[in-house]
Design a protein around this motif. Structure first.
Motif, PDB file in Angstrom:
ATOM      1  N   ARG A 355      -2.301  -8.599  -0.838  1.00  0.00           N
ATOM      2  CA  ARG A 355      -2.688  -9.791  -1.583  1.00  0.00           C
ATOM      3  C   ARG A 355      -2.339  -9.592  -3.062  1.00  0.00           C
ATOM      4  O   ARG A 355      -1.189  -9.308  -3.380  1.00  0.00           O
ATOM      5  N   THR A 356      -3.282  -9.710  -3.966  1.00  0.00           N
ATOM      6  CA  THR A 356      -2.962  -9.589  -5.389  1.00  0.00           C
ATOM      7  C   THR A 356      -3.080  -8.148  -5.892  1.00  0.00           C
ATOM      8  O   THR A 356      -2.913  -7.909  -7.089  1.00  0.00           O
ATOM      9  N   ARG A 357      -3.342  -7.220  -4.994  1.00  0.00           N
ATOM     10  CA  ARG A 357      -3.451  -5.811  -5.389  1.00  0.00           C
ATOM     11  C   ARG A 357      -2.544  -4.963  -4.511  1.00  0.00           C
ATOM     12  O   ARG A 357      -1.738  -5.467  -3.750  1.00  0.00           O
ATOM     13  N   THR A 472       2.671 -12.298  -6.787  1.00  0.00           N
ATOM     14  CA  THR A 472       2.052 -12.047  -8.084  1.00  0.00           C
ATOM     15  C   THR A 472       0.795 -11.227  -7.862  1.00  0.00           C
ATOM     16  O   THR A 472      -0.083 -11.619  -7.086  1.00  0.00           O
ATOM     17  N   GLN A 473       0.716 -10.081  -8.527  1.00  0.00           N
ATOM     18  CA  GLN A 473      -0.429  -9.192  -8.378  1.00  0.00           C
ATOM     19  C   GLN A 473      -1.237  -9.141  -9.671  1.00  0.00           C
ATOM     20  O   GLN A 473      -0.822  -9.671 -10.700  1.00  0.00           O
ATOM     21  N   GLU A 474      -2.376  -8.495  -9.597  1.00  0.00           N
ATOM     22  CA  GLU A 474      -3.240  -8.350 -10.764  1.00  0.00           C
ATOM     23  C   GLU A 474      -2.742  -7.199 -11.634  1.00  0.00           C
ATOM     24  O   GLU A 474      -3.476  -6.263 -11.950  1.00  0.00           O
ATOM     25  N   ALA A 475      -1.487  -7.290 -12.008  1.00  0.00           N
ATOM     26  CA  ALA A 475      -0.870  -6.338 -12.916  1.00  0.00           C
ATOM     27  C   ALA A 475      -0.560  -7.055 -14.223  1.00  0.00           C
ATOM     28  O   ALA A 475      -0.685  -8.270 -14.335  1.00  0.00           O
ATOM     29  N   GLY A 500       2.346  -9.801   0.997  1.00  0.00           N
ATOM     30  CA  GLY A 500       0.954  -9.438   0.790  1.00  0.00           C
ATOM     31  C   GLY A 500      -0.058 -10.212   1.593  1.00  0.00           C
ATOM     32  O   GLY A 500      -1.242  -9.879   1.577  1.00  0.00           O
ATOM     33  N   TYR A 501       0.385 -11.257   2.335  1.00  0.00           N
ATOM     34  CA  TYR A 501      -0.557 -12.104   3.064  1.00  0.00           C
ATOM     35  C   TYR A 501      -0.237 -12.179   4.555  1.00  0.00           C
ATOM     36  O   TYR A 501      -0.722 -13.067   5.248  1.00  0.00           O
TER      37      TYR A 501
END
Length: 684
Positions: A355-357, A472-475, A500-501
Motif C-alpha cells: 500500500r503506501t508503505r 505513491t508511498q509515505e516517503a 501495492g494493492y
C-alpha cells in the motif's frame, strides 16, 4: 516540401536586386537602421516565497548507490551535489547551464554510526562503488583521460589508482571473490572497417540493428588486457560472480535494445574461465530485476515478472545441486523492489511494496513466509554484508528525504547513517496523511494527502503518479511539499493499475486506461470536497509521464472541473507512443492495452486523449524534454498544436538535452517555477 510560388518569386526578385546593386555603395548612400528589439518572455513569479522554492529543490543533494563491506563494518554511498553560482553569466553562446554545476562524490561511514567521510574530490563524478572482498579498498568508476575507468582507493588513505582496461570502457563491474581481478561488461569498440563504412555512408545506420551486445570481460586488478568470458551473441543485462569465483550467473537478452534488455531475459550459469555454460531458466522470462548467489554458493535467486502480469513479480530460487527451481512467493500477491540472502543461505528477506508503505518479508527455503517488522520508514534495499546480517538501503518518511540506511535483518531495526539534506529542517513542510474513499465501482481507493496550512476548504492540486505501474508511498515528496508551501493541498492518488494493492486492483485498468483512473481520481476529489477539505472552485491538475497522460485525459473528459492543467512529459497519443517509445510496444502493449494498434485499434481509440482534444477548454502548460525516449518530444508538440487549434490557452516549454526525467538543475528549477506560477496565474 515545395515552397509556395510567392516565396519563389520573392527569392528571384531579391536575387535580381542583389545582382543590380553596386558592389561598393558610397558611404553616404545608406544609414544603419536600429536593430529591432525582441521582447523578452516575462519572468514567471510565485505568489509566495515560502520555502521550499524551486531553487531549493533543484539544489537538493541525492544519496544513492549505497553498499556495505563484506565484513559489515563500513557503508559507502554516493552523493550528487548541485551547486549554483547565482552571479554567473553565460560563458559563450553555447552555455546553457544557468550557473549550475553538478558533481557526484563518494562517502564512507561506519555501519555502527559516526561521521561520514568524503573519499573523493574534484569535478569528475563517481559511480558504482564496490568494496574489495577484504573490505580494505573500494573501487569506483570515473572518467580518466576521456575514458570511463575503474579506480581503486584504499580506505586507510592515499591516492586512487586507475585500472587500465585498454580499449574497453567498463560498464557494470565487480570484484572477484579473491580480490585479484575485476569482471565488467562492455560493448566492443568498432573495428577500423566499421568506422570506415560509417564514414563512407555519411553516418547512415540501420535503425533496426543499431544496438550492440554487451559482453563480459575479466581484467587483472592491477590492469592489463581484458579477457573475454561469455560465448555467443548474448547481450549481458546483469551478472553475479559465484562466492568461490568459479562461475558467473548471467541475465542475458538478444541485444542491448532497451525493450529487449528490459523485457526478454534468460538466466544462465557459465564457468569463469569461459568454458561450460548452462541455461538455468529453461525458457525466456520477463524482467529479471536481480540475481544473487546464496553465501555458500549452492543456490541462485532472482526476481522475475509474473508470467501473466507486466510488473508483479516472483522470487525464484534455483538449487545448483538438484537443478530444481522453487517459487518462494507462490502464495503471496506482492510486488518486490529487492532482496538479500540471510541466515547462511537458508532464507531470503525481500522488500515488498505494501500500500503506501513497504514491508520486509522473510522467505525461508523451508517453511512459511513471515513479516519482519521494521517501523514506518519506506525502504529500498540494495545489498547486504557477506553473512546477510545487515541490509543496506535508502529509506525515507513523508517529512525526511531519502537517506543511506542500514537494517538489521535479525530485528528489523532501521538506522539512518547520514542526513544528506539537513536544510530541509528550515522548510515549511506539509502535514501528510493517508486518505481513503470509495469509487463508483465500490472499491476502496487510497491516496497520500499533503495538506497546506489554513482554515476551511483549501485549493487542491491533483498530482497522480507515473507508471501506471507504480505507487505513491509515505516517503518524502519534494513536489508535494513544494506545492503545499504554495498554498495548495496536494492529493497523490493510488488509482487502480498501480502496485501495492494486489493483483485484482493492479490489473483493473488494463485495456481501459484513462477511464479507470479517471473514475478513481475524480471520486477522490469529490470525497475531499464533501469532507470540507478541498475548495470545489479552486481545483488544479498536473502530472509527469503517466501522470501527464492522466492530466491530458482529464483535460479532455472533465476538464471544466479544474482551473488549470500541467502536462509534463505526458502521453497524448497512444498510437504515437507505441511507435516512438523505447520500451512501450510489443508485449508491454499487449499487457497495458490488451493489444497493438494494428491488431486491436479499438483499444487504442478507447484510451487515446488525441481523439478528444476538441473537448479541451482549460488553460494548459506543457513541459517536455527534447531527448525523451520514453515519451517522445513529439507528444508535447501534438498536444500544443491541438490546443492552439482549439483556441485553448496554452504554453509549451521545451528543455534541451533532457530525457524523460530531468537531470539539469537549471531545468528542474525553471520547470517547477513555471508550474506553480501557471497555477497562481489562474487562481483567485
Amino acid at each position: 516540401m515545395v515552397p509556395p510560388m510567392r516565396y519563389v518569386l520573392l527569392c528571384f526578385l531579391l536575387a535580381a536586386c542583389r545582382e543590380a546593386a553596386p558592389a561598393e555603395p558610397a558611404p553616404s548612400t545608406y544609414r544603419a537602421a536600429p536593430w529591432p528589439a525582441v521582447a523578452a518572455a516575462p519572468v514567471a513569479e510565485l505568489a509566495t516565497e515560502t520555502r521550499p522554492l524551486p531553487r531549493d529543490i533543484a539544489a537538493m543533494r541525492r544519496a544513492m548507490s549505497v553498499v556495505i563491506s563484506p565484513d559489515g563494518q563500513n557503508v559507502a554511498y554516493l552523493v550528487r551535489v548541485p551547486s549554483l553560482d547565482a552571479d554567473a553569466t553565460p560563458d559563450g553562446d553555447s552555455d546553457q547551464s544557468g550557473g549550475w554545476t553538478t558533481e557526484t562524490q563518494l562517502y564512507v561511514v561506519p555501519r555502527s554510526g559516526g561521521e561520514p567521510r568524503q573519499l573523493t574530490h574534484g569535478k569528475a563524478s563517481v559511480s558504482s562503488p564496490h568494496f574489495s572482498p577484504d573490505g580494505t579498498q573500494i573501487a569506483f568508476a570515473r572518467n580518466h583521460e576521456g575514458k570511463r575507468r575503474i579506480h581503486v582507493l584504499p580506505l586507510g588513505g592515499g591516492e586512487a589508482r586507475v585500472v587500465d582496461t585498454g580499449a574497453y570502457e567498463p560498464g557494470d563491474f565487480t570484484w572477484a571473490p579473491d580480490g585479484q581481478h575485476f569482471a565488467f561488461t562492455t560493448t566492443r569498440p568498432p573495428t577500423d572497417e566499421a568506422r570506415l563504412a560509417r564514414f563512407r555512408s555519411g553516418g547512415a545506420r540501420r535503425f533496426d540493428r543499431e544496438w550492440q551486445q554487451r559482453h563480459l570481460f575479466i581484467v587483472d586488478a592491477s590492469g592489463g588486457e581484458p579477457v573475454h568470458v561469455n560465448q555467443g551473441t548474448d547481450s549481458i543485462v546483469s551478472f553475479a560472480w559465484s562466492p568461490d569465483g568459479s562461475q558467473f550467473a548471467l541475465v542475458v537478452a538478444d541485444s542491448s535494445d532497451p525493450y529487449e534488455s528490459w523485457m526478454r531475459h534468460r538466466v544462465k550459469i557459465i564457468s569463469a574461465d569461459g568454458g561450460d555454460e548452462a541455461s538455468v531458466a529453461q525458457s525466456e522470462v520477463r524482467n529479471v530485476a536481480q540475481v544473487a548467489w546464496s553465501p555458500e554458493g549452492t543456490h541462485l535467486a532472482w526476481l522475475r515478472t509474473n508470467e501473466t502480469l507486466s510488473m508483479l513479480n516472483q522470487l525464484v530460487v534455483f538449487d545448483t545441486r538438484t537443478q530444481e527451481t522453487q517459487d518462494l512467493t507462490t502464495d503471496l500477491d506482492v510486488s518486490m523492489t529487492g532482496f538479500v540472502w540471510t541466515k547462511n543461505g537458508r532464507e531470503v528477506v525481500a522488500v515488498v511494496q505494501d500500500r503506501t508503505r513497504s514491508r520486509l518479508q522473510r522467505l525461508p527455503l523451508q517453511g512459511a513466509p513471515a513479516v519482519l517488522e521494521h517501523g514506518e520508514r519506506v525502504v529500498y534495499a540494495s545489498g547486504s554484508d557477506a553473512q546477510g546480517q545487515y541490509m543496506v538501503a535508502m529509506s525515507s518518511t513523508s517529512t525526511s528525504p531519502w537517506a543511506p540506511s542500514v537494517i538489521d535483518t535479525r530485528t528489523g531495526r532501521v538506522a539512518v547513517l547520514a542526513d544528506v539534506n539537513p536544510q530541509v529542517s528550515e522548510w515549511t513542510l506539509a502535514s501528510v496523511r493517508v486518505v481513503q474513499w470509495t469509487n463508483e465501482s465500490g472499491d476502496t481507493i487510497e491516496g497520500v494527502l499533503f495538506e497546506t496550512s489554513g482554515e476551511g476548504p483549501r485549493p487542491l492540486m491533483v498530482l497522480p503518479h507515473g507508471g501506471p505501474d507504480s505507487v505513491t508511498q509515505e516517503a518524502f515528496s519534494s513536489w508535494g511539499h513544494y506545492f503545499a508551501a504554495r498554498g495548495y493541498s496536494v492529493l497523490r492518488p493510488n488509482y487502480r493499475g498501480g502496485f501495492g494493492y494486489g493483483k485484482t486492483l493492479y490489473e483493473a485498468n488494463r485495456g481501459r486506461l484513462g477511464a479507470i483512473e479517471l473514475e478513481d481520481i475524480e471520486s477522490g476529489v469529490t470525497h475531499l470536497i464533501e469532507e470540507g477539505i478541498a475548495d470545489p472552485d479552486q481545483l488544479y491538475y498536473g502530472g509527469w509521464s503517466w501522470g501527464g497522460y492522466l492530466s491530458a485525459w482529464t483535460l479532455t473528459h472533465s476538464g471544466e472541473r479544474y482551473r488549470a492543467f500541467v502536462v509534463g512529459a505526458g502521453i497524448t497519443d497512444t498510437v504515437v507512443q507505441y511507435v516512438t517509445s523505447d520500451i512501450n510496444h510489443g508485449e508491454v502493449a499487449d499487457w497495458e492495452f490488451r493489444g497493438r494498434p494494428w491488431r486491436q485499434p479499438e483499444t487504442y481509440a478507447r484510451t487515446n486523449p488525441a481523439l478528444h482534444f476538441q473537448n479541451a477548454t482549460q488553460p494548459t502548460l506543457i513541459l517536455h524534454g527534447e531527448r525523451d525516449r520514453r515519451v517522445d518530444f513529439v507528444q508535447g508538440q501534438l498536444l500544443y498544436r491541438a490546443l492552439e487549434d482549439a483556441e485553448c490557452e496554452v504554453e509549451f516549454f521545451a528543455y534541451p538535452r533532457e530525457p524523460h526525467g530531468f537531470r539539469e538543475p537549471a531545468h528542474i528549477e525553471h520547470s517547477l517555477l513555471q508550474w506553480a506560477a501557471w497555477y497562481d496565474r489562474h487562481r483567485d
